[in-house]
Design a protein around this motif. Sequence first.
Motif, short mmCIF file in Angstrom:
data_model
loop_
_atom_site.label_atom_id
_atom_site.label_comp_id
_atom_site.label_asym_id
_atom_site.label_seq_id
_atom_site.Cartn_x
_atom_site.Cartn_y
_atom_site.Cartn_z
N MET A 1 0.84 -1.20 0.00
CA MET A 1 0.00 0.00 0.00
C MET A 1 0.88 1.25 0.00
SD MET A 1 -3.18 0.95 0.02
CE MET A 1 -4.07 -0.51 0.57
N LEU A 2 0.50 2.21 -0.82
CA LEU A 2 1.27 3.46 -0.90
C LEU A 2 1.18 4.24 0.40
CD1 LEU A 2 2.85 5.59 -2.53
CD2 LEU A 2 0.64 6.50 -3.28
N THR A 3 2.33 4.59 0.94
CA THR A 3 2.36 5.44 2.15
C THR A 3 2.59 6.89 1.78
OG1 THR A 3 4.74 5.07 2.44
CG2 THR A 3 3.23 3.54 3.55
N SER A 4 3.56 7.15 0.90
CA SER A 4 3.87 8.51 0.50
C SER A 4 4.78 8.51 -0.72
CB SER A 4 4.54 9.29 1.64
OG SER A 4 5.74 8.65 2.04
N ALA A 5 4.83 9.65 -1.38
CA ALA A 5 5.73 9.85 -2.51
C ALA A 5 6.71 10.95 -2.16
CB ALA A 5 4.94 10.23 -3.76
N VAL A 6 7.99 10.69 -2.36
CA VAL A 6 9.02 11.70 -2.12
C VAL A 6 9.54 12.19 -3.47
CG1 VAL A 6 11.41 12.00 -1.35
CG2 VAL A 6 9.71 11.05 0.20
N LEU A 7 9.65 13.48 -3.62
CA LEU A 7 10.10 14.12 -4.85
C LEU A 7 11.49 14.68 -4.63
CD1 LEU A 7 6.95 14.04 -4.81
CD2 LEU A 7 6.97 16.18 -6.09
N VAL A 8 12.42 14.29 -5.49
CA VAL A 8 13.81 14.75 -5.38
C VAL A 8 14.33 15.14 -6.75
CG1 VAL A 8 14.30 13.31 -3.36
CG2 VAL A 8 14.73 12.41 -5.66
N PRO A 9 15.40 15.94 -6.83
CA PRO A 9 15.99 16.30 -8.12
C PRO A 9 16.71 15.13 -8.77
CG PRO A 9 16.60 17.88 -6.41
CD PRO A 9 16.02 16.68 -5.72
N SER A 10 16.84 15.20 -10.07
CA SER A 10 17.66 14.23 -10.82
C SER A 10 18.96 14.94 -11.17
CB SER A 10 16.92 13.80 -12.09
OG SER A 10 17.67 12.86 -12.81
N ALA A 11 19.74 15.25 -10.14
CA ALA A 11 20.88 16.16 -10.30
C ALA A 11 22.17 15.58 -9.75
CB ALA A 11 20.58 17.47 -9.57
N PRO A 12 23.23 15.56 -10.57
CA PRO A 12 24.54 15.09 -10.08
C PRO A 12 25.06 15.89 -8.90
CG PRO A 12 24.54 15.22 -12.48
CD PRO A 12 23.27 15.88 -12.00
N LEU A 13 24.59 17.14 -8.74
CA LEU A 13 25.11 17.98 -7.65
C LEU A 13 24.79 17.42 -6.27
CD1 LEU A 13 22.67 19.77 -6.16
CD2 LEU A 13 22.76 21.03 -8.29
N LEU A 14 23.87 16.44 -6.21
CA LEU A 14 23.60 15.80 -4.92
C LEU A 14 24.82 15.06 -4.40
CD1 LEU A 14 20.03 14.32 -5.55
CD2 LEU A 14 20.61 16.33 -4.17
N VAL A 15 25.69 14.64 -5.30
CA VAL A 15 26.86 13.83 -4.94
C VAL A 15 28.04 14.77 -4.64
CG1 VAL A 15 28.41 12.00 -5.71
CG2 VAL A 15 26.01 12.01 -6.46
N PRO A 16 28.55 14.77 -3.42
CA PRO A 16 29.61 15.72 -3.06
C PRO A 16 30.85 15.63 -3.95
CG PRO A 16 28.74 14.64 -1.10
CD PRO A 16 28.13 13.94 -2.28
N GLU A 17 31.20 14.42 -4.37
CA GLU A 17 32.38 14.26 -5.21
C GLU A 17 32.22 14.94 -6.57
OE1 GLU A 17 32.21 10.61 -2.53
OE2 GLU A 17 30.81 11.96 -3.55
N LEU A 18 30.99 15.26 -6.94
CA LEU A 18 30.74 15.90 -8.22
C LEU A 18 30.51 17.40 -8.10
CD1 LEU A 18 28.28 13.28 -9.76
CD2 LEU A 18 30.73 13.49 -10.17
N SER A 19 30.06 17.84 -6.94
CA SER A 19 29.67 19.25 -6.79
C SER A 19 30.53 20.03 -5.81
CB SER A 19 28.21 19.34 -6.34
OG SER A 19 28.05 18.71 -5.08
N GLY A 20 31.44 19.36 -5.13
CA GLY A 20 32.25 20.06 -4.15
C GLY A 20 31.44 20.40 -2.91
N ASP A 21 31.89 21.42 -2.22
CA ASP A 21 31.27 21.76 -0.94
C ASP A 21 30.51 23.08 -1.00
OD1 ASP A 21 33.40 23.43 -1.25
OD2 ASP A 21 34.33 23.01 0.69
N SER A 22 29.95 23.43 -2.18
CA SER A 22 29.22 24.69 -2.28
C SER A 22 28.00 24.66 -1.36
CB SER A 22 28.77 24.92 -3.72
OG SER A 22 27.70 24.08 -4.06
N ALA A 23 27.68 25.80 -0.81
CA ALA A 23 26.54 25.89 0.12
C ALA A 23 25.24 25.56 -0.59
CB ALA A 23 26.48 27.30 0.71
N GLU A 24 25.12 25.96 -1.87
CA GLU A 24 23.89 25.70 -2.62
C GLU A 24 23.66 24.20 -2.80
OE1 GLU A 24 25.54 29.66 -3.97
OE2 GLU A 24 26.33 27.65 -3.62
N SER A 25 24.72 23.49 -3.19
CA SER A 25 24.61 22.05 -3.38
C SER A 25 24.31 21.35 -2.05
CB SER A 25 25.89 21.48 -3.98
OG SER A 25 26.14 22.02 -5.26
N ALA A 26 24.97 21.79 -1.00
CA ALA A 26 24.78 21.18 0.32
C ALA A 26 23.34 21.32 0.79
CB ALA A 26 25.73 21.81 1.33
N GLN A 27 22.72 22.44 0.47
CA GLN A 27 21.34 22.67 0.90
C GLN A 27 20.37 21.71 0.19
OE1 GLN A 27 19.98 26.69 0.28
NE2 GLN A 27 18.22 26.45 1.63
#
Length: 252
Positions: A1-27
């Motif tokens: 049974m469906l409990t909930s749907a989570v919506l997230v970006p399809s973005a490489p910036l989620l991965v620290p090794e790809l985006s560095g430590d920028s504040a925007e990516s971290a958020q």
Amino acid sequence: MLTSAVLVPSAPLLVPELSGDSAESAQVRAAATAAVRRLSHEAVHWVGVGVGPENAEPENAGELWRSGVGRGQIGTFAGFGADVRTSLDADAAGEPLPSLELCALVAGWLRARADVEITVDMHVVSAKASVNECREFGQQVRKQLDSDNRPQGLLIVADGASTLTAKAPGSFDERAAGVQSAIDDALTAGDPEALLALDPQLCRSVGAQGRAAWQVLAGVFMDSSRSTTTRSVVDYSDAPFGVAYHVGTWRP
């Protein structure tokens, strides 16, 4: 049974090794990670939905979606700049699959951030799927979710317009702000009808790659035999690099 749907970006910036430590990516990363951790406490199994590349040719004529993507396989973000490996289930093995779609890589990376062991049954929808095709597929997904007595979670991996500023990946398009505003309003309100009203061609023109996945989401939440009230929570909604990202949860 469906409990909930989570919506997230399809973005490489989620991965620290790809985006560095920028504040925007971290958020963005913190919001997405917190959302999937909540989902992992509500659902023992996830169904993922993302969108394939715009120029991808289907393996079979007329194929509008592929199911079981990445099952038992290792993926890698090497094509995006770092050999960060990911998988959609604990039994994945073998050499990394270089052709695994970005949405599946992101789903696998987020799966590893969950608080418990999770398996993701990943569906990749064609960017060319029509509104009705997405809605109908969403209804199929809902039947799949509700046919299992175990708590089921839905993970929607999708990006908004990529033409919101001059420095955005798709450069600037003056139509993008209006399209993105409609998307943001629909996602914030938990409004399936508004998502289904999005024009595929216009979304494509402004680089809103997630259109098809969001319209599948709309199909999941549009069933006349159930309550039409959707509870929506927004954790993040912004466009720090000229690309719109949304993190949130829909609950039936």
